[in-house]
Design an enzyme around this catalytic site. Structure first.
Site, PDB file in Angstrom:
ATOM      1  N   GLY A  54       0.488  -4.402  10.319  1.00 23.43           N
ATOM      2  CA  GLY A  54       1.735  -4.118   9.620  1.00 23.43           C
ATOM      3  C   GLY A  54       1.818  -2.620   9.369  1.00 23.43           C
ATOM      4  O   GLY A  54       0.830  -1.997   8.985  1.00 23.43           O
ATOM      5  N   CYS A 112      -0.563   0.808   6.168  1.00 23.98           N
ATOM      6  CA  CYS A 112      -0.875  -0.120   7.268  1.00 23.98           C
ATOM      7  C   CYS A 112      -1.833  -1.199   6.787  1.00 23.98           C
ATOM      8  O   CYS A 112      -2.620  -0.971   5.876  1.00 23.98           O
ATOM      9  CB  CYS A 112      -1.553   0.616   8.425  1.00 23.98           C
ATOM     10  SG  CYS A 112      -0.539   1.850   9.245  1.00 23.98           S
ATOM     11  N   ASP A 113      -1.751  -2.341   7.437  1.00 27.82           N
ATOM     12  CA  ASP A 113      -2.738  -3.380   7.179  1.00 27.82           C
ATOM     13  C   ASP A 113      -2.968  -4.155   8.463  1.00 27.82           C
ATOM     14  O   ASP A 113      -2.013  -4.533   9.144  1.00 27.82           O
ATOM     15  CB  ASP A 113      -2.276  -4.339   6.083  1.00 27.82           C
ATOM     16  CG  ASP A 113      -3.383  -5.312   5.722  1.00 27.82           C
ATOM     17  OD1 ASP A 113      -4.331  -4.884   5.037  1.00 27.82           O
ATOM     18  OD2 ASP A 113      -3.330  -6.480   6.161  1.00 27.82           O
ATOM     19  N   THR A 114      -4.230  -4.370   8.807  1.00 30.94           N
ATOM     20  CA  THR A 114      -4.580  -5.024  10.062  1.00 30.94           C
ATOM     21  C   THR A 114      -5.297  -6.338   9.801  1.00 30.94           C
ATOM     22  O   THR A 114      -6.186  -6.411   8.957  1.00 30.94           O
ATOM     23  CB  THR A 114      -5.496  -4.104  10.904  1.00 30.94           C
ATOM     24  OG1 THR A 114      -4.792  -2.889  11.187  1.00 30.94           O
ATOM     25  CG2 THR A 114      -5.878  -4.766  12.217  1.00 30.94           C
ATOM     26  N   LYS A 125       0.827  -1.209   0.000  1.00 27.76           N
ATOM     27  CA  LYS A 125       0.000   0.000   0.000  1.00 27.76           C
ATOM     28  C   LYS A 125       0.860   1.257   0.000  1.00 27.76           C
ATOM     29  O   LYS A 125       0.599   2.204  -0.755  1.00 27.76           O
ATOM     30  CB  LYS A 125      -0.929  -0.010   1.221  1.00 27.76           C
ATOM     31  CG  LYS A 125      -1.994  -1.096   1.170  1.00 27.76           C
ATOM     32  CD  LYS A 125      -2.783  -1.134   2.470  1.00 27.76           C
ATOM     33  CE  LYS A 125      -3.824  -2.239   2.443  1.00 27.76           C
ATOM     34  NZ  LYS A 125      -4.610  -2.274   3.687  1.00 27.76           N
TER      35      LYS A 125
END
Length: 200
Positions: A105, A68-70, A52
């Protein structure tokens, strides 16, 4: 003043950064999350966060891009946003009374130099034991379908989370202490990014 770009459409991430003195521009990456695979849930959210941030950084000549990635890890499996109300109900029935790990992340890229820093934040989440009726009402609200792990801490889902161990911001989608360390790795003190008049 260095421009901060948030490569995410998450209102919770934007609100958290704003409340912490930053004023990011939002540019959504459009990365197809379904097309990405990795060896573990932690690797997956880091790969997605990097993807991203990279997509957005490529179209800029300067600024700091935050990706970010959750995901929720339960029994070694990665769970993102549920695809349907039925899936959200099934997920909540399997989560109640248990503890999962909420992984986010984080990747920061300096669009001017291409330098980056990345890390995964992990927070343990102890789920309560909502009844089938409560689960049905929660899913009917629509909230769990919009968020990774099918719950929020700062919305209706907060009624059904008994506690957390770790950074609550990480559960909302961005860990401020972790982000501060990543910025420091890139030679940027977070205090230099605070917008003037943040504290009136």
């Amino acid at each position: 003043m260095t421009e901060i770009v948030l490569a995410s459409s998450s209102p919770a991430r934007l609100a958290l950064l704003r409340s912490a003195g930053l004023d990011p521009t939002v540019i959504v990456s459009g990365v197809d999350e379904e097309a990405v695979t990795a060896g573990s849930p932690a690797e997956l959210c880091l790969v997605l966060a990097r993807a991203k941030a990279s997509v957005v950084a490529e179209v800029l000549t300067e600024g700091l891009v935050i990706g970010c990635d959750t995901i929720l890890e339960l029994d070694g499996q990665a769970y993102g946003k549920p695809r349907s109300p039925e899936e959200a109900v099934a997920r909540w029935r399997s989560m109640r009374g248990r503890t999962g790990r909420l992984l986010t992340g984080h990747c920061v890229i300096d669009a001017g130099t291409g330098a980056d820093a990345a890390e995964v934040g992990a927070t343990a989440v102890r789920f309560g034991e909502p009844s089938d009726e409560e689960i049905a009402a929660y899913v009917a609200s629509g909230e769990p379908l919009r968020v990774a792990g099918a719950f929020t801490l700062d919305g209706l889902g907060g009624w059904f989370v008994d506690g957390i161990e770790g950074d609550h911001g990480n559960v909302l989608g961005i860990s401020l202490p972790l982000l501060r360390r990543l910025l420091a790795d890139l030679g940027v003190p977070v205090t230099s990014l605070w917008k003037q008049g943040s504290f009136h």
